[in-house]
Scaffold this active site. Structure first.
Site, short mmCIF file in Angstrom:
data_model
loop_
_atom_site.label_atom_id
_atom_site.label_comp_id
_atom_site.label_asym_id
_atom_site.label_seq_id
_atom_site.Cartn_x
_atom_site.Cartn_y
_atom_site.Cartn_z
N GLU A 135 0.83 -1.21 0.00
CA GLU A 135 0.00 0.00 0.00
C GLU A 135 0.86 1.26 0.00
OE1 GLU A 135 -3.49 2.16 2.70
OE2 GLU A 135 -2.11 0.74 3.63
N ASP A 170 -6.02 2.64 -1.34
CA ASP A 170 -6.63 3.46 -0.31
C ASP A 170 -6.96 4.81 -0.93
OD1 ASP A 170 -6.78 5.49 1.84
OD2 ASP A 170 -6.27 3.83 3.16
N GLN A 196 -9.74 0.53 0.26
CA GLN A 196 -10.11 1.22 1.49
C GLN A 196 -10.64 2.61 1.12
OE1 GLN A 196 -6.20 0.80 3.25
NE2 GLN A 196 -6.94 -0.71 4.72
N GLU A 232 -12.18 2.79 6.07
CA GLU A 232 -11.04 3.12 6.94
C GLU A 232 -11.01 4.64 7.07
OE1 GLU A 232 -6.53 1.58 7.21
OE2 GLU A 232 -6.86 3.13 5.71
#
Length: 258
Positions: A135, A170, A196, A232
């Site tokens: 990530e 993300d 996310q 998240e």
């Protein structure tokens, strides 16, 4: 088809961590992710999850308060990374986690990239049945973190050519790093194995920021496979009072507000 997970490190913090899976299930989440499930014995997490699927955990970060953020790319910390990875892989297997995020750590330069590549290759060999993710994390939230660019991550993944390792998208970090999360998604979605989401620019409840979350879910529907979409974010108020986004994405029949 996407499944929706609650990040239990950031959501439902109104209660102790072992009570959060029950609240997530009651709220309509399909599963959970736990960033660092290392403060409680495995048996306690098994009991707490009580059949709630676990989407993802991270490898151990080390001493967070001292600035550690994992060790996969940190020269001289190969043994520490490998010991932590084996611990994480064992826990992920026991808890049924579908993804294990390999934290790169604070490092920079060609030597760090070489160590990162070698450690990822080793990790794949040690846990061939476990799906791994990497990530990119923005440098404002995590100064000095080695993997801080989606193009950098894509280049490394392409060179490694290991189908077992996917890209963790993300939305918050993509927007902070590149300015346009939609462009990042369009360029790299074929590598993404875990998603996310959070609101931008507040990192509160998902929605707004120019990113079309229903369209993303529609694209995931069209793939025919299953992928986790995890909330998240930092709830603006008690978690249960800000979950309209979850029902909206599950039904996908109304827009997600700011």
């Amino acid at each position: 088809m996407p499944r929706f997970a609650a990040n239990l490190t950031m959501l439902f913090t109104e209660v102790p961590s072992l009570h959060r899976p029950e609240l997530a299930a009651q709220a309509g989440f399909d599963g959970a992710e736990i960033l660092f499930p290392y403060d409680h014995p495995e048996a306690e997490w098994e009991k707490a999850l009580s059949g709630l699927p676990l989407a993802l955990i991270n490898t151990p970060p080390g001493n967070w308060s001292a600035g550690d953020r994992g060790f996969a790319a940190v020269p001289g910390e190969e043994e520490r990374f490998r010991t932590g990875f084996l611990r994480a892989a064992s826990l992920a297997t026991r808890l049924g986690a579908e993804r294990l995020h390999v934290m790169a750590g604070v490092a920079r330069g060609p030597q760090a990239e070489q160590v990162y590549r070698e450690n990822l290759t080793w990790a794949v060999q040690q846990a061939p049945d476990l799906q791994l993710t990497v990530e990119p994390i923005n440098p404002d939230d995590m100064p000095g973190y080695f993997l801080n660019d989606f193009d950098q991550a894509a280049r490394i993944l392409e060179d490694l050519n290991a189908p077992q390792i996917g890209l963790q998208f993300d939305l918050w970090h993509a927007a902070r790093i590149h300015g346009n999360a939609s462009a990042v998604w369009a360029a790299h979605r074929h590598r993404v194995s875990h998603v996310q989401i959070a609101g931008f620019p507040s990192r509160n409840e998902p929605g707004g920021g120019g990113f079309d979350l229903p369209a993303l879910c529609g694209e995931l529907d069209a793939t025919g496979g299953t992928i986790w979409v995890s909330g998240e974010y930092r709830p603006a108020r008690a978690t249960v009072h800000g979950l309209m986004w979850l029902q909206a994405l599950k039904s996908r029949n109304r827009p997600i507000g700011d």
